[in-house]
Design a protein around this motif. Structure first.
Motif, PDB file in Angstrom:
ATOM      1  N   ARG A  12       0.669  -0.797  -0.122  1.00 17.88           N
ATOM      2  CA  ARG A  12      -0.243  -0.406  -0.374  1.00 17.88           C
ATOM      3  C   ARG A  12       0.827   1.489   0.171  1.00 17.88           C
ATOM      4  N   ASP A  13       2.162   1.522   0.640  1.00 14.54           N
ATOM      5  CA  ASP A  13       2.446   2.444   0.711  1.00 14.54           C
ATOM      6  C   ASP A  13       3.847   2.626  -0.400  1.00 14.54           C
ATOM      7  N   PHE A  14       3.739   2.184  -0.849  1.00 11.77           N
ATOM      8  CA  PHE A  14       5.069   2.044  -1.871  1.00 11.77           C
ATOM      9  C   PHE A  14       5.159   0.881  -3.256  1.00 11.77           C
ATOM     10  N   GLY A  15       3.992   1.217  -3.394  1.00  8.76           N
ATOM     11  CA  GLY A  15       3.086   0.638  -4.909  1.00  8.76           C
ATOM     12  C   GLY A  15       3.058   1.516  -6.172  1.00  8.76           C
ATOM     13  N   ASP A  16       3.638   2.532  -5.611  1.00  6.55           N
ATOM     14  CA  ASP A  16       3.600   3.810  -6.628  1.00  6.55           C
ATOM     15  C   ASP A  16       4.651   3.515  -7.072  1.00  6.55           C
ATOM     16  N   VAL A  17       6.171   3.284  -6.247  1.00  9.36           N
ATOM     17  CA  VAL A  17       7.786   3.499  -6.641  1.00  9.36           C
ATOM     18  C   VAL A  17       7.866   1.883  -6.791  1.00  9.36           C
ATOM     19  N   ALA A  18       7.232   0.671  -6.725  1.00 11.19           N
ATOM     20  CA  ALA A  18       8.228  -0.296  -6.732  1.00 11.19           C
ATOM     21  C   ALA A  18       7.310  -1.253  -6.702  1.00 11.19           C
ATOM     22  N   ASP A  19       7.263  -2.219  -8.109  1.00 12.96           N
ATOM     23  CA  ASP A  19       5.918  -3.503  -7.862  1.00 12.96           C
ATOM     24  C   ASP A  19       7.066  -4.899  -7.029  1.00 12.96           C
ATOM     25  N   PHE A  20       5.366  -5.479  -6.836  1.00  6.38           N
ATOM     26  CA  PHE A  20       6.041  -6.263  -5.501  1.00  6.38           C
ATOM     27  C   PHE A  20       4.754  -7.711  -6.521  1.00  6.38           C
ATOM     28  N   LEU A  21       6.046  -9.012  -5.934  1.00  4.75           N
ATOM     29  CA  LEU A  21       5.878 -10.323  -6.592  1.00  4.75           C
ATOM     30  C   LEU A  21       6.069 -10.945  -5.343  1.00  4.75           C
ATOM     31  N   VAL A  22       4.910 -11.842  -5.270  1.00  2.78           N
ATOM     32  CA  VAL A  22       5.105 -13.775  -4.350  1.00  2.78           C
ATOM     33  C   VAL A  22       5.700 -14.344  -4.931  1.00  2.78           C
ATOM     34  N   ILE A  23       6.658 -15.022  -4.492  1.00  6.13           N
ATOM     35  CA  ILE A  23       6.901 -16.207  -5.317  1.00  6.13           C
ATOM     36  C   ILE A  23       6.421 -17.716  -4.810  1.00  6.13           C
ATOM     37  N   TYR A  24       5.334 -18.145  -4.488  1.00  2.00           N
ATOM     38  CA  TYR A  24       5.165 -20.197  -4.227  1.00  2.00           C
ATOM     39  C   TYR A  24       5.719 -20.273  -4.435  1.00  2.00           C
ATOM     40  N   ILE A  25       6.326 -20.819  -3.333  1.00  2.00           N
ATOM     41  CA  ILE A  25       7.741 -21.749  -2.921  1.00  2.00           C
ATOM     42  C   ILE A  25       7.366 -23.246  -2.677  1.00  2.00           C
ATOM     43  N   ALA A  26       7.771 -23.991  -2.289  1.00  2.00           N
ATOM     44  CA  ALA A  26       7.931 -25.240  -1.035  1.00  2.00           C
ATOM     45  C   ALA A  26       7.306 -24.852   0.039  1.00  2.00           C
ATOM     46  N   GLU A  27       6.299 -26.085   0.565  1.00  2.00           N
ATOM     47  CA  GLU A  27       5.888 -25.875   1.780  1.00  2.00           C
ATOM     48  C   GLU A  27       6.682 -26.050   3.088  1.00  2.00           C
ATOM     49  N   ALA A  28       6.546 -24.804   3.143  1.00  2.00           N
ATOM     50  CA  ALA A  28       8.014 -25.397   5.059  1.00  2.00           C
ATOM     51  C   ALA A  28       7.466 -25.968   5.911  1.00  2.00           C
ATOM     52  N   HIS A  29       6.078 -25.273   6.343  1.00  2.00           N
ATOM     53  CA  HIS A  29       5.728 -26.403   7.503  1.00  2.00           C
ATOM     54  C   HIS A  29       4.717 -26.913   6.738  1.00  2.00           C
ATOM     55  N   ALA A  30       4.645 -27.714   5.778  1.00  2.00           N
ATOM     56  CA  ALA A  30       3.429 -28.789   5.490  1.00  2.00           C
ATOM     57  C   ALA A  30       3.249 -30.001   6.553  1.00  2.00           C
ATOM     58  N   THR A  31       1.887 -29.298   6.556  1.00  2.00           N
ATOM     59  CA  THR A  31       0.873 -30.620   7.941  1.00  2.00           C
ATOM     60  C   THR A  31       1.919 -32.894   7.707  1.00  2.00           C
ATOM     61  N   ASP A  32       1.813 -32.626   6.704  1.00  2.00           N
ATOM     62  CA  ASP A  32       2.615 -33.721   6.522  1.00  2.00           C
ATOM     63  C   ASP A  32       3.868 -34.149   7.064  1.00  2.00           C
ATOM     64  N   GLY A  33       4.594 -32.653   7.502  1.00  2.00           N
ATOM     65  CA  GLY A  33       6.349 -32.659   7.457  1.00  2.00           C
ATOM     66  C   GLY A  33       6.454 -31.608   9.306  1.00  2.00           C
ATOM     67  N   TRP A  34       7.327 -31.172   8.484  1.00  2.00           N
ATOM     68  CA  TRP A  34       7.727 -30.242  10.099  1.00  2.00           C
ATOM     69  C   TRP A  34       6.434 -29.239  10.230  1.00  2.00           C
ATOM     70  N   ALA A  35       5.803 -29.413  11.013  1.00  2.00           N
ATOM     71  CA  ALA A  35       4.433 -28.520  11.531  1.00  2.00           C
ATOM     72  C   ALA A  35       4.293 -27.654  12.134  1.00  2.00           C
ATOM     73  N   PHE A  36       3.970 -26.523  12.302  1.00  2.00           N
ATOM     74  CA  PHE A  36       3.742 -26.231  13.519  1.00  2.00           C
ATOM     75  C   PHE A  36       1.980 -26.171  14.280  1.00  2.00           C
TER      76      PHE A  36
END
Length: 119
Positions: A12-36
């Motif tokens: 919200r604050d910097f969308g006029d000066v920067a482009d933002f992107l989220v890259i969804y990667i492997a699930e670090a805390h998968a339910t069938d793995g190391w989960a919180f």
């Protein structure tokens, strides 16, 4: 995405000066793995379709920017050392800020300081 509300405020604050992107990667805390406890219920991705489905749960949280998905060979996560999560700022194709690995090194406030200097 850890500290999603803080990330969204950056967009919200910097969308006029920067482009933002989220890259969804492997699930670090998968339910069938190391989960919180109290974590989202997402198993380890065994196919691109499963990863795309999991990314939709993030999209439902409206991150205020595009969300793309890493390949199943985790090439992006590997090249950026991003597992479980990491923030970067690039300018002119060069990394000018590389945050620590999340969740403890994940600092939207540090990104805020970098972006403030750019405005």
């Amino acid at each position: 995405l850890f500290k999603l509300d803080e990330f969204k405020q950056l967009v919200r604050d910097f969308g006029d000066v920067a482009d933002f992107l989220v890259i969804y990667i492997a699930e670090a805390h998968a339910t069938d793995g190391w989960a919180f406890a109290n974590n989202v219920d997402i198993n380890q991705h065994r196919s691109l379709q499963e990863r795309l489905t999991a990314a939709k749960s993030l999209i439902k949280e409206n991150p205020l920017c595009p969300v793309v998905v890493d390949e199943m060979n985790d090439i992006t996560a590997s090249r950026y050392g991003a597992l479980p999560e990491r923030l970067y700022v690039l300018q002119g194709g060069k990394v000018i800020y590389k945050g620590g690995k999340g969740p403890w090194g994940y600092s939207p406030e540090e990104v805020r300081k970098v972006l403030q200097k750019m405005t």
